[in-house]
Design an enzyme around this catalytic site. Structure first.
Site, PDB file in Angstrom:
ATOM      1  N   HIS A 106       0.857  -1.188   0.000  1.00 55.36           N
ATOM      2  CA  HIS A 106       0.000   0.000   0.000  1.00 55.36           C
ATOM      3  C   HIS A 106       0.886   1.229   0.000  1.00 55.36           C
ATOM      4  CE1 HIS A 106       0.754  -1.078   4.174  1.00 55.36           C
ATOM      5  NE2 HIS A 106       0.013  -2.147   4.019  1.00 55.36           N
ATOM      6  N   GLU A 110       3.293   1.042   7.241  1.00 60.83           N
ATOM      7  CA  GLU A 110       2.531   0.211   8.178  1.00 60.83           C
ATOM      8  C   GLU A 110       3.359  -0.023   9.431  1.00 60.83           C
ATOM      9  OE1 GLU A 110       0.649  -3.381   6.624  1.00 60.83           O
ATOM     10  OE2 GLU A 110       1.608  -4.559   8.186  1.00 60.83           O
ATOM     11  N   HIS A 150       4.598  -7.025   1.425  1.00 63.44           N
ATOM     12  CA  HIS A 150       4.753  -7.808   2.654  1.00 63.44           C
ATOM     13  C   HIS A 150       3.598  -8.768   2.865  1.00 63.44           C
ATOM     14  CE1 HIS A 150       2.544  -4.095   3.557  1.00 63.44           C
ATOM     15  NE2 HIS A 150       1.882  -4.797   4.465  1.00 63.44           N
ATOM     16  N   GLU A 173      -8.072  -0.669   4.691  1.00 59.08           N
ATOM     17  CA  GLU A 173      -7.494  -2.012   4.720  1.00 59.08           C
ATOM     18  C   GLU A 173      -8.075  -2.904   3.624  1.00 59.08           C
ATOM     19  OE1 GLU A 173      -5.066  -3.577   6.097  1.00 59.08           O
ATOM     20  OE2 GLU A 173      -5.703  -5.629   5.695  1.00 59.08           O
ATOM     21  N   HIS A 286       0.777  17.534  28.726  1.00 57.36           N
ATOM     22  CA  HIS A 286       1.798  17.755  27.692  1.00 57.36           C
ATOM     23  C   HIS A 286       1.136  17.933  26.337  1.00 57.36           C
ATOM     24  CE1 HIS A 286       0.705  13.568  27.128  1.00 57.36           C
ATOM     25  NE2 HIS A 286       1.214  13.647  25.912  1.00 57.36           N
ATOM     26  N   HIS A 288       2.336  17.577  21.739  1.00 58.85           N
ATOM     27  CA  HIS A 288       3.344  17.123  20.774  1.00 58.85           C
ATOM     28  C   HIS A 288       3.445  18.117  19.628  1.00 58.85           C
ATOM     29  CE1 HIS A 288       3.327  13.252  22.843  1.00 58.85           C
ATOM     30  NE2 HIS A 288       2.018  13.423  22.914  1.00 58.85           N
ATOM     31  N   GLU A 293      -1.369  12.669  17.349  1.00 57.86           N
ATOM     32  CA  GLU A 293      -1.108  11.438  18.107  1.00 57.86           C
ATOM     33  C   GLU A 293      -2.295  10.491  17.964  1.00 57.86           C
ATOM     34  OE1 GLU A 293      -0.198  12.058  22.262  1.00 57.86           O
ATOM     35  OE2 GLU A 293      -1.017  10.103  22.845  1.00 57.86           O
ATOM     36  N   HIS A 332      -2.910  17.687  26.530  1.00 58.13           N
ATOM     37  CA  HIS A 332      -3.713  16.582  27.064  1.00 58.13           C
ATOM     38  C   HIS A 332      -2.976  15.883  28.198  1.00 58.13           C
ATOM     39  CE1 HIS A 332      -1.206  15.172  23.738  1.00 58.13           C
ATOM     40  NE2 HIS A 332      -1.172  13.977  24.299  1.00 58.13           N
TER      41      HIS A 332
HETATM   42 MN    MN Z   1      -0.148  -4.145   5.015  1.00 59.49          MN
HETATM   43 MN    MN Z   2       0.524  12.589  24.146  1.00 58.60          MN
END
Ligand code: MN
Ligand code: MN
Length: 394
Positions: A106, A110, A150, A173, A286, A288, A293, A332
């Protein structure tokens, strides 16, 4: 004056935080799904600090359609299910012993986490054209870069249950490049010319996609590695990482974290943290700065508030099997609200892990200045550790 927006629907003068408070039924007389509300007390009567409108950032895999095939099953949570999750999507999959997720590729990378059992994974290294064949068990990770072909096969005795995370919320998927599709949709004379064999070689290519199918257990690992890597060699462990073999990146009395990014797992362009929080403990406040995330709750129960710009904040509850999502730079925390260890994964569509700890920020700012904002007194500020805890010490 703090904004009272979003709090007007609550009974005046009452601070209702308990989901089983008798006022709940009086204030909400209509039909209600008590099972779902029982699992989501922060949605029913959120903390009074919640404010404004925020998109939902939780989706339980339990609500996803389960696609069942002879060799296992799969289900996914994408941006089509959870609208805020634009940058990442996740898939749960179970393969029986011998069950094969068809050879495929794809566009997206992954990243995978083994939840239970054992699997054999294969790939070809796009850099050196070498073979990769390896076995993984519970707790192991793998990473296949975008475009790398894969496969995954369940091993005995329990098969393999694992999580896949993709760096694109729109991933599907059920929409990947399958080997059987590829050969079926290439003219037979072209296949014959490409491999310099008779067209009849391809007479038995399956007429339908295989996707997930039952097969026998594979041959011994060494035998398959040797045969697939014959004359060119193998890339050995390049695409697999075993967190059980690394020390925690941080341990406090409240829990621990293992950070797995490009610094320790060079093949990965998806960073991750495996976080364990003890009962009563908390993953500290904290955010990012590098990316969104994507979270997966492996065990236990927790709650998370996300603080957004313009004073908006919302709290949601999480338990094993749920997906959580935090957009880039939104603050968060994740608090263990259960009686057992809370274990969850933080996954980032970025090769490097980075966070800003609220405590560390305040500790590194002149306390006079912080006090002028928060009016906490300088004694409190002086005591904040200049070291990031990640998990608050209990
Ligand atoms: Mn895959
Ligand atoms: Mn976090």
């Amino acid at each position: 004056m703090p904004s009272m927006e979003g709090q007007t629907a609550r009974p005046a003068g009452k601070q209702i935080t308990s989901p089983d408070h008798h006022l709940q039924n009086e204030a909400q007389p209509g039909p209600t799904n008590t099972a779902i509300e029982g699992e989501n007390p922060s949605s029913v009567w959120g903390p009074l600090s919640d404010n404004g409108s925020m998109m939902p950032f939780k989706y339980p895999f339990s609500l996803s359609h389960k696609e069942i095939d002879s060799g296992g099953w799969t289900r996914q949570v994408t941006v089509r299910d959870l609208a805020v999750s634009k940058e990442m999507a996740g898939v749960e999959m179970y393969l029986t012993p011998g069950g094969i997720r068809e050879l495929h590729w794809h566009v997206q990378a992954e990243w995978a986490f083994m939840i239970r059992g054992k699997a054999r994974i294969t790939a070809v290294d796009p850099e050196g054209g070498k073979s990769f064949v390896n076995d993984v068990s519970a707790g192991d990770l793998w990473l296949f870069p975008g475009g790398t072909p894969h496969s995954i096969q369940g091993l005995g005795p329990e098969g393999a249950m694992f999580l896949l995370v993709f760096n694109d919320g729109n991933f599907n998927e059920f929409d990947t490049f399958l080997l059987s599709d590829y050969f079926r949709h290439t003219p037979k004379e072209v296949l014959a010319k490409n491999f310099n064999v008779a067209e009849s070689t391809f007479d038995n290519v399956p007429a339908e996609k295989l996707y997930i199918f039952q097969s026998e257990l594979p041959r011994p690992l060494e035998e398959e590695q040797k045969q697939a890597g014959d004359s060119t060699g193998n890339v050995d462990g390049k695409f697999v990482f075993r967190p059980s073999e690394m020390k925690p990146s941080k341990v406090t009395a409240g829990g621990s974290v293992k950070i797995i990014d490009k610094a320790v797992f060079p093949a990965t362009d998806i960073a991750a943290a495996i976080v364990t929080v003890k009962p009563g403990g908390m993953r500290e406040m904290h955010w990012h700065p590098l990316s969104d995330e994507w979270q997966y709750y492996v065990a236990g129960k927790g709650r998370m508030t996300i603080f957004n710009a313009a004073g908006a904040a919302r709290t949601e509850d999480f338990q094993a099997g749920d997906v959580g999502y935090v957009q880039i730079s939104r603050a968060h925390y994740i608090e263990n609200t259960g009686t057992e260890d809370l274990v969850f994964l933080e996954v980032f569509p970025s090769p490097l892990y980075q966070d800003i700890s609220t405590a560390q920020w305040l500790a590194h700012t002149p306390m006079r200045l912080v006090d002028e904002h928060l009016h906490t007194g300088e004694e409190f500020l002086k005591k904040i550790s200049k070291d990031e805890a990640i998990v608050v010490p209990l």
